[in-house]
Design a protein around this motif. Sequence first.
Motif, PDB file in Angstrom:
ATOM      1  N   LYS A  49      28.150 -50.916  44.624  1.00  0.00           N
ATOM      2  CA  LYS A  49      28.304 -50.427  43.258  1.00  0.00           C
ATOM      3  C   LYS A  49      28.889 -51.544  42.420  1.00  0.00           C
ATOM      4  O   LYS A  49      29.935 -52.104  42.778  1.00  0.00           O
ATOM      5  CB  LYS A  49      29.227 -49.218  43.225  1.00  0.00           C
ATOM      6  CG  LYS A  49      28.591 -47.966  43.797  1.00  0.00           C
ATOM      7  CD  LYS A  49      29.521 -46.773  43.658  1.00  0.00           C
ATOM      8  CE  LYS A  49      28.851 -45.516  44.169  1.00  0.00           C
ATOM      9  NZ  LYS A  49      29.762 -44.358  44.119  1.00  0.00           N
ATOM     10  N   VAL A  50      28.204 -51.864  41.356  1.00  0.00           N
ATOM     11  CA  VAL A  50      28.688 -52.946  40.503  1.00  0.00           C
ATOM     12  C   VAL A  50      29.412 -52.352  39.306  1.00  0.00           C
ATOM     13  O   VAL A  50      29.171 -51.205  38.923  1.00  0.00           O
ATOM     14  CB  VAL A  50      27.526 -53.850  40.012  1.00  0.00           C
ATOM     15  CG1 VAL A  50      26.882 -54.542  41.175  1.00  0.00           C
ATOM     16  CG2 VAL A  50      26.507 -53.034  39.240  1.00  0.00           C
ATOM     17  N   ALA A  51      30.272 -53.152  38.753  1.00  0.00           N
ATOM     18  CA  ALA A  51      31.028 -52.706  37.576  1.00  0.00           C
ATOM     19  C   ALA A  51      30.197 -52.990  36.333  1.00  0.00           C
ATOM     20  O   ALA A  51      29.893 -54.140  36.042  1.00  0.00           O
ATOM     21  CB  ALA A  51      32.357 -53.445  37.520  1.00  0.00           C
ATOM     22  N   VAL A  52      29.818 -51.949  35.643  1.00  0.00           N
ATOM     23  CA  VAL A  52      29.031 -52.090  34.413  1.00  0.00           C
ATOM     24  C   VAL A  52      29.894 -51.623  33.249  1.00  0.00           C
ATOM     25  O   VAL A  52      30.365 -50.483  33.234  1.00  0.00           O
ATOM     26  CB  VAL A  52      27.742 -51.255  34.496  1.00  0.00           C
ATOM     27  CG1 VAL A  52      27.017 -51.292  33.160  1.00  0.00           C
ATOM     28  CG2 VAL A  52      26.851 -51.777  35.612  1.00  0.00           C
ATOM     29  N   ARG A  53      30.089 -52.522  32.310  1.00  0.00           N
ATOM     30  CA  ARG A  53      30.911 -52.170  31.146  1.00  0.00           C
ATOM     31  C   ARG A  53      29.991 -51.720  30.013  1.00  0.00           C
ATOM     32  O   ARG A  53      29.074 -52.449  29.623  1.00  0.00           O
ATOM     33  CB  ARG A  53      31.726 -53.385  30.711  1.00  0.00           C
ATOM     34  CG  ARG A  53      32.620 -53.134  29.498  1.00  0.00           C
ATOM     35  CD  ARG A  53      33.315 -54.415  29.085  1.00  0.00           C
ATOM     36  NE  ARG A  53      34.258 -54.850  30.091  1.00  0.00           N
ATOM     37  CZ  ARG A  53      35.511 -54.426  30.166  1.00  0.00           C
ATOM     38  NH1 ARG A  53      35.974 -53.575  29.291  1.00  0.00           N
ATOM     39  NH2 ARG A  53      36.310 -54.879  31.105  1.00  0.00           N
ATOM     40  N   GLU A  54      30.234 -50.559  29.538  1.00  0.00           N
ATOM     41  CA  GLU A  54      29.441 -50.053  28.436  1.00  0.00           C
ATOM     42  C   GLU A  54      30.342 -49.232  27.528  1.00  0.00           C
ATOM     43  O   GLU A  54      31.095 -48.375  27.996  1.00  0.00           O
ATOM     44  CB  GLU A  54      28.293 -49.179  28.950  1.00  0.00           C
ATOM     45  CG  GLU A  54      27.263 -48.923  27.867  1.00  0.00           C
ATOM     46  CD  GLU A  54      25.922 -48.557  28.474  1.00  0.00           C
ATOM     47  OE1 GLU A  54      25.930 -48.008  29.573  1.00  0.00           O
ATOM     48  OE2 GLU A  54      24.883 -48.832  27.840  1.00  0.00           O
ATOM     49  N   GLN A  81      32.080 -48.667  34.350  1.00  0.00           N
ATOM     50  CA  GLN A  81      31.585 -47.682  35.307  1.00  0.00           C
ATOM     51  C   GLN A  81      31.096 -48.407  36.548  1.00  0.00           C
ATOM     52  O   GLN A  81      30.613 -49.537  36.460  1.00  0.00           O
ATOM     53  CB  GLN A  81      30.405 -46.926  34.714  1.00  0.00           C
ATOM     54  CG  GLN A  81      30.815 -45.836  33.748  1.00  0.00           C
ATOM     55  CD  GLN A  81      29.609 -45.003  33.359  1.00  0.00           C
ATOM     56  OE1 GLN A  81      28.559 -45.549  33.077  1.00  0.00           O
ATOM     57  NE2 GLN A  81      29.770 -43.687  33.364  1.00  0.00           N
ATOM     58  N   ARG A  82      31.224 -47.746  37.694  1.00  0.00           N
ATOM     59  CA  ARG A  82      30.680 -48.318  38.916  1.00  0.00           C
ATOM     60  C   ARG A  82      29.321 -47.681  39.156  1.00  0.00           C
ATOM     61  O   ARG A  82      29.227 -46.470  39.360  1.00  0.00           O
ATOM     62  CB  ARG A  82      31.617 -48.086  40.095  1.00  0.00           C
ATOM     63  CG  ARG A  82      32.948 -48.794  39.905  1.00  0.00           C
ATOM     64  CD  ARG A  82      33.871 -48.571  41.079  1.00  0.00           C
ATOM     65  NE  ARG A  82      33.402 -49.286  42.237  1.00  0.00           N
ATOM     66  CZ  ARG A  82      33.178 -48.713  43.406  1.00  0.00           C
ATOM     67  NH1 ARG A  82      33.374 -47.446  43.560  1.00  0.00           N
ATOM     68  NH2 ARG A  82      32.764 -49.435  44.430  1.00  0.00           N
ATOM     69  N   VAL A  83      28.300 -48.529  39.099  1.00  0.00           N
ATOM     70  CA  VAL A  83      26.937 -48.022  39.222  1.00  0.00           C
ATOM     71  C   VAL A  83      26.318 -48.582  40.494  1.00  0.00           C
ATOM     72  O   VAL A  83      26.359 -49.792  40.747  1.00  0.00           O
ATOM     73  CB  VAL A  83      26.092 -48.440  37.998  1.00  0.00           C
ATOM     74  CG1 VAL A  83      24.673 -47.926  38.137  1.00  0.00           C
ATOM     75  CG2 VAL A  83      26.733 -47.924  36.719  1.00  0.00           C
ATOM     76  N   LEU A 142      21.468 -48.996  35.768  1.00  0.00           N
ATOM     77  CA  LEU A 142      21.939 -50.338  36.114  1.00  0.00           C
ATOM     78  C   LEU A 142      21.492 -51.346  35.065  1.00  0.00           C
ATOM     79  O   LEU A 142      20.288 -51.505  34.827  1.00  0.00           O
ATOM     80  CB  LEU A 142      21.352 -50.714  37.475  1.00  0.00           C
ATOM     81  CG  LEU A 142      21.943 -51.924  38.175  1.00  0.00           C
ATOM     82  CD1 LEU A 142      23.387 -51.658  38.555  1.00  0.00           C
ATOM     83  CD2 LEU A 142      21.118 -52.258  39.403  1.00  0.00           C
ATOM     84  N   LYS A 143      22.405 -51.983  34.409  1.00  0.00           N
ATOM     85  CA  LYS A 143      22.003 -53.039  33.486  1.00  0.00           C
ATOM     86  C   LYS A 143      23.159 -53.994  33.260  1.00  0.00           C
ATOM     87  O   LYS A 143      24.332 -53.616  33.309  1.00  0.00           O
ATOM     88  CB  LYS A 143      21.523 -52.449  32.174  1.00  0.00           C
ATOM     89  CG  LYS A 143      22.536 -51.610  31.432  1.00  0.00           C
ATOM     90  CD  LYS A 143      21.901 -51.078  30.168  1.00  0.00           C
ATOM     91  CE  LYS A 143      22.856 -50.129  29.453  1.00  0.00           C
ATOM     92  NZ  LYS A 143      22.264 -49.582  28.244  1.00  0.00           N
TER      93      LYS A 143
END
Lengths: 557, 310
Positions: free
Chosen positions: A176-181, A186-188, A196-197
């Motif tokens: 799960k990567v850390a995605v900042r939005e 968020q961990r996606v 995922l982006k």
Amino acid sequence: MADDRYTTKIRAKRIELQYFKRLHAFRRWKLILSIAAPLVATAWLIAYAARGDQRIYTSGPLSTAHAMFWTQCSDCHRPPVGDGAASSEAPARGFFLRVSAQACLACHDGPIHHEAQAFDPTCASCHVEHKGRVALAALGDAQCTQCHADLGTKDRTPSPFAPKIRDFASSHPEFKVAVRENGAVQRVSLDRTAELKDTAQIKLNHQKHLKVGLKGLEELRALKGRQGILDKREGLQLGCAFCHQPEASRAAMQPISYAKHCGPACHPLDVDARLSDAVAPHDTPVIVHAYLRTLFIEAFEQCQALSPGPKTGSVEADKVKKQCQELELARADVAEQPRGGRSPSGAGDEGVTERPRGGRLGRRGEETETKEEPSGDQPRGRRLQRGGQSADEPGSDWPRGRRGRGEEAEARTAPARAAGASALEWASLQLPGAEKIMFKQKCEFCHTMTYAADRLPQVAPTAIPSRWLPHSVFDHGAHRPLACTECHKATMSKETTDVLLPSVAVCRECHRERGGARTGCVECHVYHDKTRERDPSGPFAVPQLVKAPPAAGGSPR
Amino acid sequence: MLLDASHRRWVVGALVVLLVATAAYVPYARGAMQGPSGGSWPGLIYGGAGFALMVYAGLLGARRQVPTWRIGRATTWMKGHLWLGLLSYFLILFHGGFRWGGPLTFALMALFTVVILSGIYGLVLQQILPRMMQTQLPLETVYEQIDAIVAQLRSEADTLVAAVAGPLPVAEPLPAIERRGGGGLERGQVLARPVLRARPTWTTAFPESGVLREAYVTDIRPFLASRLPGDGRLATPRQGEAMFQHLKMALPPALGEVIDELQAICEERRQLAVQRRLHHWLHGWLLVHVPLSMALLLLSIVHAIVSVRY
């Protein structure tokens, strides 16, 4: 030859009846050695005891990190004292001297793994000493799976983490990567492609950058050297390592930097073809705006100060004169013409707009590289104060000029006001065109820009993640034998939003049981939360550690 | 001790215990987070059991000091010594997780290994050498009395040769061997050889006996020394046989019995030499096994105390 007259009975007469009462040499030696061997053993123990050296009693060599303590068991084997005793360990009293957590914590810090963890193991239950020269942190999976195989929490609430992980091969979840939005991280999971982006807000086409024979690589290699540029049969290719350079430890990558990886060589921020040496700073629109305004004012003043007449013979002067002619500011040529010249968005734009968006490779050499530091480091930036307000000051207008302290400076230079006013007027005419080119063609080429009427555009803040997988560590250095693209499918990526991290399945191609690379939890995960570690300044002085006397009353803290 | 059917129960018992211990060890070793350790509870149980068996095996020596105590038969103790001592080695290996640990535990395991290997070596020899001695050494005697008997053999031979060849030159004295008498002989008394006992009146020297006298002084008497000469005409049984055949042909038939008697004495001397050598093989390992066992037990006690403390 035995004679029946020479019987055993007759021969037995030779045997002395009490022979066994005297020690024969064989039995005597057996007795002597039986006494000597234990004596030698005792002497061995006494010799070590006399030196105060207890290392012979160790059940095995200490780890390298603790090698200095191995002559004195009591350095670590001492009963916990007072409040420092860990609550989870039974107090040792009297004869028994187990290693207490307090003894470990005298030197180390063992921050908690997670606030919600169901129990807190003692140091020695995981880090078992006397196992030889091994890394004490290299624990077996069982240490982790005793909780993570059926993850519970202290307050019996569901854990946000995968509840059942027995090993890496079969039950480790997808990364799960850390995605900042929208400001939230968020961990996606990598397998949830819809969510995922990469939100780095930088426009980058990896595939294009990795194209063999990319235009300008010859010049780039001449300018920057061979590092990171691959010489393939079909032509030159930009290597991943040109931009993604490892840190000194080789574990992680250095942050991407415009100045180092993108800027002067490939994507220069040249302002106007008529001002051949002018390169805008890689900075905020406010700074760029101020830079451009100052640039045009200076150009105007420079041209005004130029003496009319034929060529002077000085290269520098001729260059300035030519520049002034291109700007239509040369006095000899503009005596009958109204001042103002052409806007850079007019005919003068041709030189810029005809240029490919990639910029001019190597035209100015190393000395023209711009820094990403604040504008104060820019030679021209200092002059911003002369022409208007500070670049940092909010409410800076666009494209109008002097306000605030600039006006005070103007008052002090009253004799020059008339000429100055003309320069501002001319610069204001030049600015809209120049800024349009700069923001629309240069900045927006990589950045996301938002525009509003009567204001400078806004650059969406970039957020290239330094750590995609915050709950694990990865060592790029250990994976040097592999090509980057074996794991990161960059050659297939055209979109900035593509997340190029490999999935767990990619790792499992190598990290597998029976002949594969190691699969232990500690290969990627760290138990103690290092962000909670105490001040690195420890409590001991050198003689205390070197001599290592047993600390009276427990911890020296 | 011969390994025979009477050992079967001990062997089966030891094997059963070993199997149970192994069956318990495998899951323990696989499940132990940091591998098996002597300080864990299973490790301590293995260590305690192994140490107890080591002490029992070591008590065999004490048991032998008091053979009259009614604490089990000597053979039972010996069987226990063999099989339980061997079993203890495996239990101690399980105790340490097959690691030899630090200096003290390394020394302990090295000593234990040597003790066990020397014991096995001795046991193997005991299956071979006593049988060999029984068949090849009919004149075997008490090992400790070999020197005394060799001295008597020489005295007997001197007496015999002097009886037929006249007084002999004074021989190099044998090392002083204290003999307090006993058996059927008084102090200084020599057993009369059968030929002398059969013909006690045979006291006249033969004129042709010079050959015998010379052969005796040159070859036979040195062979009856306490340490056998490495060379000489009696160095090997075949050479000795040839020499005595030659004497029989050179001397009158009346002296044939005397020569046979001398040959018997030399044969007995040779057997005693072989017995001494085999005895050293058969019991020499004890010079390693017993002293190292003592050191092992001492260091084991120290190890147990220190380990439990830390």
